[in-house]
Design an enzyme around this catalytic site. Structure first.
Site, PDB file in Angstrom:
ATOM      1  N   ALA A  65      -1.856   0.709  -0.908  1.00  0.00           N
ATOM      2  CA  ALA A  65      -1.617   1.168   0.462  1.00  0.00           C
ATOM      3  C   ALA A  65      -2.793   0.812   1.363  1.00  0.00           C
ATOM      4  CB  ALA A  65      -1.379   2.671   0.478  1.00  0.00           C
ATOM      5  N   GLY A 110      -0.158   0.969  -5.076  1.00  0.00           N
ATOM      6  CA  GLY A 110       1.212   0.575  -4.758  1.00  0.00           C
ATOM      7  C   GLY A 110       1.546  -0.830  -5.209  1.00  0.00           C
ATOM      8  N   GLU A 113       2.471  -0.456  -8.738  1.00  0.00           N
ATOM      9  CA  GLU A 113       3.790   0.178  -8.812  1.00  0.00           C
ATOM     10  C   GLU A 113       4.902  -0.810  -8.480  1.00  0.00           C
ATOM     11  OE1 GLU A 113       3.657   4.738  -7.855  1.00  0.00           O
ATOM     12  OE2 GLU A 113       2.422   3.690  -6.375  1.00  0.00           O
ATOM     13  N   GLU A 133      -5.253   6.238  -7.988  1.00  0.00           N
ATOM     14  CA  GLU A 133      -5.016   7.297  -7.008  1.00  0.00           C
ATOM     15  C   GLU A 133      -5.751   8.592  -7.327  1.00  0.00           C
ATOM     16  OE1 GLU A 133      -1.382   4.600  -6.654  1.00  0.00           O
ATOM     17  OE2 GLU A 133      -2.766   5.250  -8.222  1.00  0.00           O
TER      18      GLU A 133
END
Length: 259
Positions: A65, A110, A113, A133
């Protein structure tokens, strides 16, 4: 025209989605989330699509992100942005054909992911992965905990998630997160060759295989075998099955039409 991604048909039935914010390490901002949501939704509806590739422009796949955009963001704005990202990852998971990740450089947060949400992945030798994270006071929220566990096993997943450590392409291969590690300049060539192979196969079979593997993973074995058999019984009645058998006996390349 999209501002943060590129979409290109590179061969019959093969589309490449490229994250296109190279100056920001292809970090995921709100605009990219919106454009990826639209892109995956559009690709999922294409009857001619047989395989998709997700890649990053420049040195990196995706560094996660965009924390510069998130700096000072209110809780309400953060939540609204994350809802877009949630819809984006679900749209990616809903694409009915195989999606292959071509990972160069960083695939973190992200970005990791999105790699996990692909059906399988190839990485350049210099790629780095991680879900850090925990060091930011949050945790993966785009399926990272569940997809990582499914890819690498529970014990390894808990280690990687709670330490937040980054790991190499070689480690990702060893853990089962990627299928192959290539020289960086050979990555896209390798991935596109695999995508082309998939695109040459019977498209109804490819879609059924992805569906059965994904759905069957959450079922008891007997249920999953019944699901497999239901698709098998549908496929052997198709014209593509007749074409495949005829082509084998006539020693020629099958021409599948998806019917």
């Amino acid at each position: 025209m999209p501002e943060t991604i590129k979409i290109e048909d590179v061969a019959p039935g093969v589309a490449v989605v490229t994250l296109n914010r190279p100056d920001a390490a292809n970090s995921l901002n709100t605009k990219m989330g919106e454009e990826l949501l639209h892109a995956w939704s559009h690709l999922a509806a294409r009857s001619d699509l047989r395989c998709a590739v997700l890649a990053g422009e420049g040195r990196h796949f995706c560094a996660g992100a965009d924390l510069k955009e998130r700096n000072g963001m209110s809780d309400q704005a953060w939540s609204a942005q994350h809802e877009i990202f949630e819809a984006m990852i679900r749209a990616q998971l809903s694409v009915p054909v195989p999606v292959i990740a071509a990972v160069n450089g960083a695939a973190v947060g992200g970005g990791c992911e999105m790699t996990l949400a692909c059906d399988f992945a190839y990485a350049g030798e210099g790629a780095r992965f991680g879900l850090p994270e925990v060091g930011l006071g949050i945790m993966p929220g785009l399926g990272g905990t569940q997809l990582l566990r499914r890819a690498v096993g529970e014990r390894r997943a808990v280690e990687l998630l709670t330490t937040g450590r980054l790991f190499t392409a070689a480690e990702a291969l060893d853990y089962g997160l990627v299928n192959e590690v290539t020289a960086p300049d050979g990555l896209m060539g390798t991935v596109l060759e695999v995508a082309g192979t998939i695109a040459s196969k019977a498209p109804l079979s490819v879609r059924a295989l992805k569906s059965v593997v994904r759905e069957g993973a959450a079922m008891h074995l007997a249920e999953a075998m019944d699901l497999e058999l239901s698709h098998y019984n549908r496929l052997f009645k198709t014209q593509d099955r007749r074409e495949g058998v005829a082509a084998f006996n006539e020693k020629r390349t099958a021409q599948f039409g998806g019917a």
